[in-house]
Design a protein around this motif. Structure first.
Motif, PDB file in Angstrom:
ATOM      1  N   LEU A 139      -2.532 -71.606  45.404  1.00 37.55           N
ATOM      2  CA  LEU A 139      -1.845 -70.629  46.241  1.00 37.55           C
ATOM      3  C   LEU A 139      -0.716 -69.975  45.451  1.00 37.55           C
ATOM      4  O   LEU A 139       0.081 -70.668  44.820  1.00 37.55           O
ATOM      5  CB  LEU A 139      -1.283 -71.302  47.485  1.00 37.55           C
ATOM      6  N   PRO A 140      -0.626 -68.655  45.499  1.00 32.49           N
ATOM      7  CA  PRO A 140       0.434 -67.980  44.732  1.00 32.49           C
ATOM      8  C   PRO A 140       1.816 -68.329  45.275  1.00 32.49           C
ATOM      9  O   PRO A 140       2.011 -68.487  46.467  1.00 32.49           O
ATOM     10  CB  PRO A 140       0.122 -66.493  44.938  1.00 32.49           C
ATOM     11  N   SER A 141       2.745 -68.481  44.379  1.00 34.27           N
ATOM     12  CA  SER A 141       4.157 -68.732  44.692  1.00 34.27           C
ATOM     13  C   SER A 141       4.418 -70.060  45.386  1.00 34.27           C
ATOM     14  O   SER A 141       5.484 -70.257  45.939  1.00 34.27           O
ATOM     15  CB  SER A 141       4.722 -67.602  45.551  1.00 34.27           C
ATOM     16  N   LEU A 142       3.470 -70.971  45.400  1.00 33.29           N
ATOM     17  CA  LEU A 142       3.690 -72.274  46.004  1.00 33.29           C
ATOM     18  C   LEU A 142       3.721 -73.312  44.899  1.00 33.29           C
ATOM     19  O   LEU A 142       2.764 -73.448  44.146  1.00 33.29           O
ATOM     20  CB  LEU A 142       2.585 -72.619  47.006  1.00 33.29           C
ATOM     21  N   THR A 143       4.845 -73.989  44.775  1.00 29.90           N
ATOM     22  CA  THR A 143       4.946 -75.058  43.788  1.00 29.90           C
ATOM     23  C   THR A 143       5.249 -76.347  44.534  1.00 29.90           C
ATOM     24  O   THR A 143       5.942 -76.334  45.549  1.00 29.90           O
ATOM     25  CB  THR A 143       6.042 -74.783  42.748  1.00 29.90           C
ATOM     26  N   GLN A 144       4.721 -77.443  44.023  1.00 33.36           N
ATOM     27  CA  GLN A 144       4.949 -78.702  44.711  1.00 33.36           C
ATOM     28  C   GLN A 144       5.033 -79.860  43.728  1.00 33.36           C
ATOM     29  O   GLN A 144       4.552 -79.775  42.610  1.00 33.36           O
ATOM     30  CB  GLN A 144       3.877 -78.970  45.746  1.00 33.36           C
ATOM     31  N   CYS A 145       5.664 -80.922  44.201  1.00 37.42           N
ATOM     32  CA  CYS A 145       5.780 -82.152  43.447  1.00 37.42           C
ATOM     33  C   CYS A 145       5.297 -83.279  44.342  1.00 37.42           C
ATOM     34  O   CYS A 145       5.753 -83.407  45.481  1.00 37.42           O
ATOM     35  CB  CYS A 145       7.229 -82.381  43.037  1.00 37.42           C
ATOM     36  N   SER A 146       4.354 -84.064  43.838  1.00 32.93           N
ATOM     37  CA  SER A 146       3.767 -85.147  44.621  1.00 32.93           C
ATOM     38  C   SER A 146       4.269 -86.500  44.131  1.00 32.93           C
ATOM     39  O   SER A 146       4.396 -86.727  42.931  1.00 32.93           O
ATOM     40  CB  SER A 146       2.244 -85.132  44.493  1.00 32.93           C
ATOM     41  N   TYR A 147       4.518 -87.370  45.078  1.00 31.63           N
ATOM     42  CA  TYR A 147       4.909 -88.746  44.814  1.00 31.63           C
ATOM     43  C   TYR A 147       3.895 -89.610  45.558  1.00 31.63           C
ATOM     44  O   TYR A 147       3.664 -89.403  46.741  1.00 31.63           O
ATOM     45  CB  TYR A 147       6.315 -89.028  45.353  1.00 31.63           C
ATOM     46  N   ARG A 148       3.314 -90.576  44.869  1.00 28.65           N
ATOM     47  CA  ARG A 148       2.242 -91.349  45.481  1.00 28.65           C
ATOM     48  C   ARG A 148       2.456 -92.844  45.282  1.00 28.65           C
ATOM     49  O   ARG A 148       2.649 -93.313  44.165  1.00 28.65           O
ATOM     50  CB  ARG A 148       0.912 -90.943  44.855  1.00 28.65           C
ATOM     51  N   TYR A 149       2.416 -93.559  46.371  1.00 26.83           N
ATOM     52  CA  TYR A 149       2.420 -95.018  46.353  1.00 26.83           C
ATOM     53  C   TYR A 149       0.974 -95.416  46.613  1.00 26.83           C
ATOM     54  O   TYR A 149       0.536 -95.597  47.743  1.00 26.83           O
ATOM     55  CB  TYR A 149       3.362 -95.544  47.427  1.00 26.83           C
ATOM     56  N   ALA A 150       0.211 -95.501  45.530  1.00 25.78           N
ATOM     57  CA  ALA A 150      -1.246 -95.643  45.611  1.00 25.78           C
ATOM     58  C   ALA A 150      -1.682 -96.895  46.361  1.00 25.78           C
ATOM     59  O   ALA A 150      -2.625 -96.859  47.145  1.00 25.78           O
ATOM     60  CB  ALA A 150      -1.846 -95.631  44.213  1.00 25.78           C
ATOM     61  N   GLU A 151      -0.999 -98.000  46.129  1.00 26.64           N
ATOM     62  CA  GLU A 151      -1.406 -99.258  46.743  1.00 26.64           C
ATOM     63  C   GLU A 151      -1.413 -99.179  48.272  1.00 26.64           C
ATOM     64  O   GLU A 151      -2.257 -99.754  48.937  1.00 26.64           O
ATOM     65  CB  GLU A 151      -0.473-100.372  46.282  1.00 26.64           C
ATOM     66  N   LYS A 152      -0.471 -98.451  48.824  1.00 31.65           N
ATOM     67  CA  LYS A 152      -0.373 -98.339  50.283  1.00 31.65           C
ATOM     68  C   LYS A 152      -0.979 -97.028  50.804  1.00 31.65           C
ATOM     69  O   LYS A 152      -1.020 -96.800  52.010  1.00 31.65           O
ATOM     70  CB  LYS A 152       1.089 -98.418  50.731  1.00 31.65           C
ATOM     71  N   GLY A 153      -1.428 -96.150  49.911  1.00 31.50           N
ATOM     72  CA  GLY A 153      -2.017 -94.896  50.339  1.00 31.50           C
ATOM     73  C   GLY A 153      -1.021 -93.949  50.984  1.00 31.50           C
ATOM     74  O   GLY A 153      -1.357 -93.186  51.879  1.00 31.50           O
ATOM     75  N   ARG A 154       0.217 -93.978  50.520  1.00 30.04           N
ATOM     76  CA  ARG A 154       1.271 -93.120  51.073  1.00 30.04           C
ATOM     77  C   ARG A 154       1.637 -92.040  50.065  1.00 30.04           C
ATOM     78  O   ARG A 154       1.635 -92.278  48.867  1.00 30.04           O
ATOM     79  CB  ARG A 154       2.508 -93.942  51.396  1.00 30.04           C
ATOM     80  N   PHE A 155       2.008 -90.880  50.589  1.00 33.94           N
ATOM     81  CA  PHE A 155       2.352 -89.741  49.751  1.00 33.94           C
ATOM     82  C   PHE A 155       3.586 -89.050  50.301  1.00 33.94           C
ATOM     83  O   PHE A 155       3.769 -88.972  51.518  1.00 33.94           O
ATOM     84  CB  PHE A 155       1.229 -88.691  49.750  1.00 33.94           C
TER      85      PHE A 155
END
Length: 173
Positions: A73-89
């Motif tokens: 998507l144009p002009s949309l920037t994001q940063c993801s944080y993931r706790y993989a073991e618990k499936g949380r974002f």
């Protein structure tokens, strides 16, 4: 347009190449710092620098590094944080539109930025914030297929965590 006294020699190839050169050079000026693009009014924000890993970790339950995600998507920037073991974002987005009741209906949250709107979802929650000219969202989500499905967290805890994180981000803008 100033050509700095240089002349175009006869026999130069006209057409597309000449047009490309003309457009490229038209942004250059005698002043320093000129560019072909309009200069931003302030430096672009680094979306992953908006929140600390400890602040996000307080919401996720584990401290994790953020990872910038380039979206289609144009002009949309994001940063993801993931706790993989618990499936949380947790995802922090810089939004390309102004947050308002018209763009993102939700429950107003006083004390966060100039305007904050909370929206609960089936697999998480979102907090949309406008602070000055910056519009951002803090999103919490979980994967119902990970761990044991729906987390035992209450929606009040998630909302409190999102408000705390968004307040920290807004304080830096």
């Amino acid at each position: 347009m100033v050509w700095s006294g240089k002349s175009v020699r006869k026999g130069s190839p006209p057409g597309v190449l000449g047009l490309v050169l003309l457009v490229a050079l038209s942004g250059c000026s005698g002043s320093t710092g000129g560019s072909a693009q309009a200069e931003p009014t302030k430096p672009a924000l680094d979306v992953c620098a908006l929140a600390t890993k400890e602040e996000v970790g307080a919401l996720l339950g584990q401290v994790v590094e953020g990872q910038r995600d380039d979206t289609p998507l144009p002009s949309l920037t994001q940063c993801s944080y993931r706790y993989a073991e618990k499936g949380r974002f947790v995802i922090v987005n810089l939004l390309p539109y102004e947050v308002s009741q018209a763009t993102k209906p939700g429950t107003p949250v006083p004390g966060v930025g100039d305007l904050a709107l909370y929206d609960q979802a089936k697999v998480g929650a979102h907090l949309y914030v406008r602070k000055g000219s910056v519009n951002f969202a803090v999103n919490y989500a979980f994967d119902p297929l990970a761990d044991k499905g729906v987390p035992d967290e209450s929606s009040a805890r998630i909302r409190t965590g999102l408000v705390t994180l968004a307040t920290a981000i807004a304080s830096r803008l």
